[in-house]
Each structure stands twice: as C-alpha cells, then as structure tokens.
Design an enzyme around this catalytic site. Structure first.
Site, PDB file in Angstrom:
ATOM      1  N   LYS A 246       0.832  -1.204   0.000  1.00 18.17           N
ATOM      2  CA  LYS A 246       0.000   0.000   0.000  1.00 18.17           C
ATOM      3  C   LYS A 246       0.873   1.264   0.000  1.00 18.17           C
ATOM      4  O   LYS A 246       2.086   1.172   0.026  1.00 18.17           O
ATOM      5  CB  LYS A 246      -0.955  -0.024   1.193  1.00 18.17           C
ATOM      6  CG  LYS A 246      -1.943  -1.215   1.137  1.00 18.17           C
ATOM      7  CD  LYS A 246      -3.052  -1.024   0.125  1.00 18.17           C
ATOM      8  CE  LYS A 246      -3.741  -2.290  -0.311  1.00 18.17           C
ATOM      9  NZ  LYS A 246      -4.664  -2.907   0.600  1.00 18.17           N
TER      10      LYS A 246
HETATM   11  C1  LIG Z   1      -5.755  -4.011   0.970  1.00 17.22           C
HETATM   12  C2  LIG Z   1      -7.207  -3.708   1.087  1.00 17.22           C
HETATM   13  C3  LIG Z   1      -7.949  -4.033   2.227  1.00 17.22           C
HETATM   14  C4  LIG Z   1      -7.401  -4.873   3.348  1.00 17.22           C
HETATM   15  O1  LIG Z   1      -6.268  -4.339   3.932  1.00 17.22           O
HETATM   16  P1  LIG Z   1      -5.454  -5.233   4.982  1.00 17.22           P
HETATM   17  O2  LIG Z   1      -4.608  -4.218   5.687  1.00 17.22           O
HETATM   18  O3  LIG Z   1      -4.647  -6.199   4.177  1.00 17.22           O
HETATM   19  O4  LIG Z   1      -6.420  -5.892   5.871  1.00 17.22           O
HETATM   20  C5  LIG Z   1      -9.258  -3.630   2.309  1.00 17.22           C
HETATM   21  N1  LIG Z   1      -9.849  -2.957   1.303  1.00 17.22           N
HETATM   22  C6  LIG Z   1      -9.176  -2.638   0.170  1.00 17.22           C
HETATM   23  C7  LIG Z   1      -9.882  -1.881  -0.902  1.00 17.22           C
HETATM   24  C8  LIG Z   1      -7.844  -3.032   0.016  1.00 17.22           C
HETATM   25  O5  LIG Z   1      -7.182  -2.758  -1.111  1.00 17.22           O
END
Ligand SMILES: *Cc1c(COP(=O)(O)O)cnc(C)c1O
Length: 397
Positions: A198
C-alpha cells in the site's frame, strides 16, 4: 528453476516495490533496544502523528485494515441481517467484515473509468433498498469518491438525509483529499491499510480514524479483548497493576511497536512518495493518451489530491488483444501488472449466497473485462516509465 516469487522480484519492472529510507531501521532498533516489542510508545506516537495529518480527533492503530473495518461496523452496531452497501469492485475484505457480524452486503455497481460509487448510483440504490444502515465507500485507487460536491449533493449529504452511516475504506487513499477535505475526517469512520504494497506500509497494519467519541471508545475497547482500561485505571489508583475489567468479548487487533516503528518512518515520507507516484501517473496520462484502444482513469479530483495507489487502464472494445494476452505479453517484457479487481459479484461465495447476476452490474463488468493496473511507485524512473509505455504501444500496434 526460479520460484514464482523470485521471478516476480527479479522482473525488470515489478508491479510493486516498497520504498524504505534509513529511519525505518533506526526506529525498529529503538523498539528492539527497549526490550518491549508489542504495542507501546511507538504505536502511540504513530497514532498521534496520523491523527494530526488527517485532522481526525481519534486514531487507533490496528494490525490490518480488515480489523479496522470490522471494528468500525461493530462500533456502528451492525448485526445479524443488517444491510450494508458495498461496491462490487473492491477487495473481499470490504464485504467479508459485514458477514463477520452476520450482516448482508448489498452490492453496488460502480462508475466506469473511476470504479467509484457516485451520488447518482447511491440515490438509485437507496430507492431500491430503503432499509440499509451503512454505506462502505471505497476510495478506489487513491481517488476519493464524491463525498462532497460543489454542484448538487455529495455522498455525505445523501447519507445524512437517509440516516445512513458511512464507513470509508481508505485502504488505497493515504494521503488524499476531496473538496478541500482530507480523507480520514470526512465520514463516520475511516479505515486505512498499511499492508506491504500500500501507499505507506508497516508490513501488516491498519488505522481507524473518527471524530465520533462513542465510536472511538467502542473501537478502542474492542481492539484489545474488550478490556476497559479506563474503568481499570479509575479503580486502581493505589498502584495495584494486575487488575483489569472486561466489558465485551473483544478482539486481538492491536498494532505491535515493531510495525508502528516502520509506520512512523513511512509517515515522514508519505507526501514525498505520493508526489513521486503522481509523477508516474502524469507520465502515463501524457504518453498513453493517444492510444484509442485503452481508456485512462477518469479523474474527479486534482492530481495532487489523489493518493495514486493504482494506475488502472482499461482495454476497451477497440483493443486487438485480450486482457489476458496483454498481461502475458507485458510479463514477457518483464513488466509486472495486476488486476483490480475481479468484482465481488463474480466470486463464488457472494454470487451463490446472494444469487447475484452480472447483468445488474453493467459498468463494473465493462471495467472488469479490460482492466489492468500498471506499476506505480516512487523508484520508477522516467526511463522505466518510457519502457512501460513503449511496450504497451508495441503490444497494441
Ligand atoms: C488491501 C485492502 C484491504 C485490506 O487491507 P489489509 O490491511 O490487508 O487488511 C481492504 N480494502 C481494500 C480496498 C484493500 O485494497
């Protein structure tokens, strides 16, 4: 033979690559030297800094965005058979947390080109489903949905009129803005992800932000086993430190200090990394705009208000190659790509449980057939970007 993972990492241009500076290691060392590796002062400092940046009254660090989304819905009181709007183009986490609590997601089509829910889509959905309690907004790719709008009503106004609470899934959207407001202090609750790929990362991690005191108090208690530390400290003024009270069957969602240390270092560079991704996006928009076989992202916000987590192109019906063939050819040129997302209405669990029909999601379907996400991260040089663009031109010629 190389493993799949090794092959991915040795690509000339991988799909994603983390940008680490020197402070990540320095702050981790401070945690290791402290002799206490789980939640403590680094997590506190991370929360404080995050709160300041997004302008929210409360911020709680957790071990994933999924955990934050779960806590958000729990704090809003979502329970068995409650209905929650969820866009069909998102990661499964956005919908699965509704099921954790026994609620039912009501899937919404999204706008072609932005993959966002729009005020128009929302109004129409409310007419068909008047008894929905909560809307999950996904700020797809890092562009915030029209929460506020100069012309007419934004998502905030519409939800306010219908008494629908808003949980923002901002997993892609740190840092980002819409209509002069910073994502993180707009809806009732906002959830961020610091997963490995991210915009900023803690390895695994997430953050819940809110301006609502009662939501904040509930989320804080449920984050750590339902232990009420405030009750505890009120009764333990005589230094007895073993005692605590449990007020609910909570979860184990706290963020360890080792992860928070990485997050603190990443926060320092969040805006400079965003600017580098914006540079990549501008390059793509300039150098791919002539190709009539692809549709570029539809923008509602200024490029500087966009977090640029993803840069998605859509191969349209003029394209001479299929999406699968395109991805394969990019891979043969050692360029990593990805697909965001196969819509949830096509996933076995949701499709079968809710009898979903692809014809109810025409714009999401049109996007899904041709969508490909290109590499976008700070260390991509202009030569790298030119290589990606010229490869795309060669493939489509
Ligand atoms: C990555 C993601 C999540 C989940 O994030 P985590 O930190 O891995 O639990 C939720 N929603 C979206 C749109 C994502 O891209």
């Amino acid at each position: 033979m190389k493993s799949f993972r090794e092959a991915k990492l040795t690509r000339k241009i991988p799909f994603a690559r983390v940008a680490c500076g020197e402070n990540e290691l320095a702050y981790i060392k401070e945690v290791l030297d402290s002799g206490w590796l789980t939640t403590a002062s680094k997590a506190d400092a991370f929360e404080k800094k995050f709160r300041e940046i997004v302008g929210a009254k409360f911020a709680y660090a957790v071990n994933s965005c999924t955990a934050a989304l779960h806590l958000a819905l729990e704090a809003l009181g979502v329970g068995p058979r409650d209905k929650v709007f969820v866009p069909t183009i998102t990661f499964t986490a956005t919908a699965e947390v509704v099921r954790y609590l026994g609620g039912d997601p009501v899937f919404l089509d999204v706008e072609y080109g932005s993959s966002l829910i729009t005020p128009e889509i929302l109004k129409e959905a409310i007419n068909r489903h008047p008894n929905v309690k909560v809307l999950m907004v996904v700020h797809f790719g890092g562009q915030a949905a029209k929460m506020v709008s100069e012309q007419g009503k934004g998502i905030l106004d519409i939800c306010g009129e219908h008494d629908i609470k808003i949980v923002e899934d901002a997993a892609h959207a740190f840092p980002s803005k819409v209509g002069g407001k910073v994502v993180g202090s707009i809806g009732d609750v906002t959830c961020f992800s610091f997963y490995a790929n991210k915009t900023i990362t803690t390895g695994e991690g997430g953050m819940l932000t809110t301006n609502d005191k009662s939501i904040a108090e509930r989320a804080k208690v449920m984050r750590l086993h339902g232990i009420d530390r405030d009750v505890w400290s009120r009764f333990v003024s005589d230094g007895v430190s073993w005692e605590y009270d449990v007020v609910a069957p909570g979860y184990k969602y706290n963020m360890p200090d080792v992860n928070a240390a990485i997050g603190l270092a990443q926060l320092e560079r969040a805006e400079s990394m965003r600017k580098e991704r914006e540079r990549c996006a501008r390059y793509y928009m300039k150098h791919l705009s002539e190709l009539d076989q692809i549709d570029l992202p539809l923008l509602h916000v200024d490029t500087k208000d966009h977090a640029w987590h993803l840069f998605g192109i859509i191969l349209n019906n003029k394209a001479k190659v299929s999406r699968e063939r395109f991805i394969q050819l990019m891979n043969e040129h050692s360029i990593g790509t990805s697909v965001h997302y196969k819509p949830l209405h096509r996933m076995t669990y949701y499709r079968d449980r809710y009898n979903l029909d692809v014809r109810d999601f025409p714009d999401a379907e049109r996007a899904w057939q041709g969508c490909v996400s290109l590499p976008i991260y700070p260390s991509l040089s202009d030569e790298d970007l030119e290589y990606v663009c010229s490869t795309i031109r060669d493939i489509l010629e």
